[in-house]
Design a protein around this motif. Structure first.
Motif, short mmCIF file in Angstrom:
data_model
loop_
_atom_site.label_atom_id
_atom_site.label_comp_id
_atom_site.label_asym_id
_atom_site.label_seq_id
_atom_site.Cartn_x
_atom_site.Cartn_y
_atom_site.Cartn_z
N THR A 61 0.84 -1.20 0.00
CA THR A 61 0.00 0.00 0.00
C THR A 61 0.88 1.25 0.00
N GLY A 62 0.22 2.42 0.00
CA GLY A 62 0.94 3.69 0.10
C GLY A 62 1.81 3.98 -1.11
N ARG A 63 2.92 4.68 -0.86
CA ARG A 63 3.78 5.12 -1.97
C ARG A 63 4.48 3.94 -2.66
N LYS A 64 4.72 2.87 -1.92
CA LYS A 64 5.30 1.68 -2.56
C LYS A 64 4.34 1.14 -3.62
N ALA A 65 3.07 1.07 -3.26
CA ALA A 65 2.06 0.58 -4.22
C ALA A 65 1.93 1.53 -5.39
N ASP A 66 1.94 2.83 -5.11
CA ASP A 66 1.82 3.83 -6.19
C ASP A 66 2.92 3.66 -7.23
N VAL A 67 4.18 3.53 -6.75
CA VAL A 67 5.29 3.50 -7.69
C VAL A 67 5.32 2.19 -8.48
N VAL A 84 7.14 7.28 -26.64
CA VAL A 84 7.33 6.46 -25.45
C VAL A 84 7.73 7.33 -24.27
N THR A 85 8.66 8.25 -24.50
CA THR A 85 9.11 9.17 -23.44
C THR A 85 7.92 9.89 -22.81
N GLU A 86 7.07 10.47 -23.68
CA GLU A 86 5.94 11.25 -23.18
C GLU A 86 4.87 10.36 -22.56
N GLY A 87 4.60 9.21 -23.17
CA GLY A 87 3.59 8.30 -22.65
C GLY A 87 3.92 7.80 -21.26
N VAL A 88 5.18 7.41 -21.05
CA VAL A 88 5.62 6.91 -19.75
C VAL A 88 5.50 8.01 -18.70
N ALA A 89 5.87 9.23 -19.06
CA ALA A 89 5.79 10.35 -18.12
C ALA A 89 4.34 10.63 -17.72
N LYS A 90 3.42 10.58 -18.69
CA LYS A 90 2.01 10.83 -18.40
C LYS A 90 1.43 9.76 -17.50
N VAL A 91 1.78 8.51 -17.75
CA VAL A 91 1.29 7.42 -16.89
C VAL A 91 1.81 7.61 -15.47
N ALA A 92 3.11 7.86 -15.32
CA ALA A 92 3.71 8.00 -13.99
C ALA A 92 3.05 9.11 -13.19
N SER A 93 2.68 10.20 -13.87
CA SER A 93 2.09 11.35 -13.18
C SER A 93 0.74 11.02 -12.55
N ALA A 94 0.04 10.01 -13.07
CA ALA A 94 -1.25 9.62 -12.50
C ALA A 94 -1.11 9.12 -11.07
N TRP A 95 0.07 8.62 -10.73
CA TRP A 95 0.35 8.15 -9.36
C TRP A 95 1.32 9.08 -8.64
N LEU A 129 11.82 2.62 -15.43
CA LEU A 129 12.22 2.85 -14.05
C LEU A 129 11.51 4.10 -13.54
N ILE A 130 10.69 3.93 -12.52
CA ILE A 130 9.85 5.01 -12.01
C ILE A 130 10.17 5.25 -10.53
N SER A 131 10.24 6.54 -10.17
CA SER A 131 10.57 6.93 -8.79
C SER A 131 9.36 7.57 -8.12
N SER A 132 9.23 7.33 -6.82
CA SER A 132 8.17 8.00 -6.06
C SER A 132 8.57 9.42 -5.69
N GLY A 133 9.80 9.82 -6.03
CA GLY A 133 10.27 11.17 -5.72
C GLY A 133 9.64 12.23 -6.60
N GLU A 134 9.93 13.48 -6.28
CA GLU A 134 9.30 14.61 -6.97
C GLU A 134 9.82 14.85 -8.37
N ASP A 135 11.13 14.58 -8.60
CA ASP A 135 11.70 14.95 -9.89
C ASP A 135 12.37 13.80 -10.64
N GLY A 136 12.49 12.64 -10.02
CA GLY A 136 13.11 11.50 -10.69
C GLY A 136 14.62 11.56 -10.77
N LYS A 137 15.22 12.54 -10.11
CA LYS A 137 16.69 12.67 -10.18
C LYS A 137 17.36 11.61 -9.29
N ALA A 138 18.51 11.12 -9.78
CA ALA A 138 19.27 10.12 -9.04
C ALA A 138 20.75 10.48 -9.11
#
Length: 395
Positions: free
Chosen positions: A148-154, A178-189, A241-250
């Protein structure tokens, strides 16, 4: 007459192409079956208290055993090359990818804990045709005790993004779709793709081909990145590869790099005797595929020898990078072929992921993306076939 001659010659060329493609696909799929079996075993071993290094070593051992059991008859007198297409890595929580420690590393003592978000990646190749797969599991999760929570979201964001990418990597589409599609999907969570992560075209002995897809590019990366159009009979390794962080920076932290790959496009005469000896060993044992230093005879000598090779780009490092503390990264990697009948997965669907294991309060609301995900991966010839049936099956 010239036109007639051209037309009559065409079918023979097509038959040869189809025959070659079918032979190649068989090798890809044999590799994919081995990868599926190994990843299932590593998932079963990914329990509370398991040592990460043990999982990595076992994964590589099983890959070697699996590839060692097939294609043992020489073809036209030539031995078929086969083996590890990507070394086993087990990256936990905010570690993005490529974590596969050596016994001498300080982090070799790392063990899995209940609730850890674990990304398992590995690959095999037959005759240079590589099937690479990755998926995300959560230690100790069950239908009775789901994530559940942010783990489930990501995790939900990453798998949904992977499903969207499968449908966007199609003949005629551009890599930016693909770049844009993946970003749009990730933003839903409320998640972000990890910045700068690449997916690449694959060919025989090449897993990092010229046509590429980038996730969440920086402004500089976006300006410099080359556009590409997907074409028939191409194969791609897609890394989501999707991050639960705000900007995806690593960023790189304390982990030592252990996975490297020879760059066959670069030539340079190494100056140091030890560097030349290590590079020769790399070529012999791994060829053009990524390898873990663990396979080399002398770890200390290997690290020293690889320094010069890395400096001159003969060998490239797969660095271990991390998103900020208290964030989680989920990942899925699949290999897909763009066949005349439509896209077809080479690798198998995730062994662990099921909707009853991952419970999130957020859902995808974008109607365009929902329509995309409702489509079969390949156009159905039977009108009676239900929408979505077999969408993630290799055909």
């Amino acid at each position: 007459m010239a036109d007639t001659e051209k037309n009559s010659a065409a079918p023979a060329v097509d038959k040869k192409l189809v025959s070659t493609l079918e032979t190649d696909l068989t090798k890809y799929k044999v590799a994919a079956d081995i990868v599926r079996d190994v990843i299932k075993k590593i998932i079963d071993l990914s329990v509370e208290g398991a040592k990460v290094i043990d999982l990595c070593v076992e994964g590589d051992k099983l890959l070697e055993q699996g590839t060692g059991a097939v294609y043992n008859k020489p073809v036209k007198g030539v031995k078929v090359s086969k083996g590890i297409g990507f070394p086993t890595s087990v990256s936990v929580n905010n570690a993005v990818a490529h974590f596969s420690p050596l016994a001498s590393d300080a982090q070799s003592a790392q063990t899995l804990a209940k609730g850890d978000v674990v990304k398992i990646q590995l690959g095999a190749h037959i005759d240079g045709f590589a099937a690479i797969s990755a998926e995300t599991v959560v230690v100790g999760a069950s239908a009775a005790d789901p994530v559940t929570g942010r783990k489930a979201d990501v995790i939900k964001a990453a798998w949904t993004a992977a499903e969207a990418a499968m449908r966007l990597v199609k003949v005629g589409n551009k890599n930016w779709a693909v770049t844009e599609g993946v970003a749009k999907v990730a933003s839903a969570w409320d998640c972000k793709p990890v910045e700068g992560m690449l997916s690449c075209q694959q060919t025989q002995n090449v897993i990092d081909g010229k046509k590429r897809i980038i996730l969440n590019p920086s402004e500089a990366q976006r300006r410099e990145f080359e556009s590409a159009t997907f074409a028939e009979n191409e194969v791609y390794g897609i890394d989501i590869l999707i991050s639960s962080g705000e900007d995806g920076k690593a960023r790189v932290e304390e982990s030592r790099t252990t996975i490297y790959q020879r760059d066959s496009a670069v030539t340079y005469q190494l100056k140091m005797k030890n560097s030349r000896a290590v590079f020769t060993e790399v070529q012999k044992k791994a060829g053009s595929f990524p390898f873990n230093i663990r396979i080399l005879e002398d770890e200390k000598r290997a690290r020293m020898g690889l320094q010069e090779a890395v400096q001159h780009s003969l060998v490239k490092p797969y660095e271990v990078i991390y998103t900020p503390n208290n964030t989680f990264v989920a990942g899925f990697h699949f290999t897909i072929a763009l066949l005349p009948g439509g896209p077809a997965l080479i690798t198998h669907p995730p062994a662990w992921y099921k909707s009853e294991l991952v419970k999130t309060e957020k859902e995808l609301e974008d109607e365009e993306l929902k329509g995309l995900l409702a489509r079969n991966l390949r156009p159905s010839k039977k009108k009676t076939k239900k929408a979505g049936e077999g969408e993630a099956k290799a055909e």
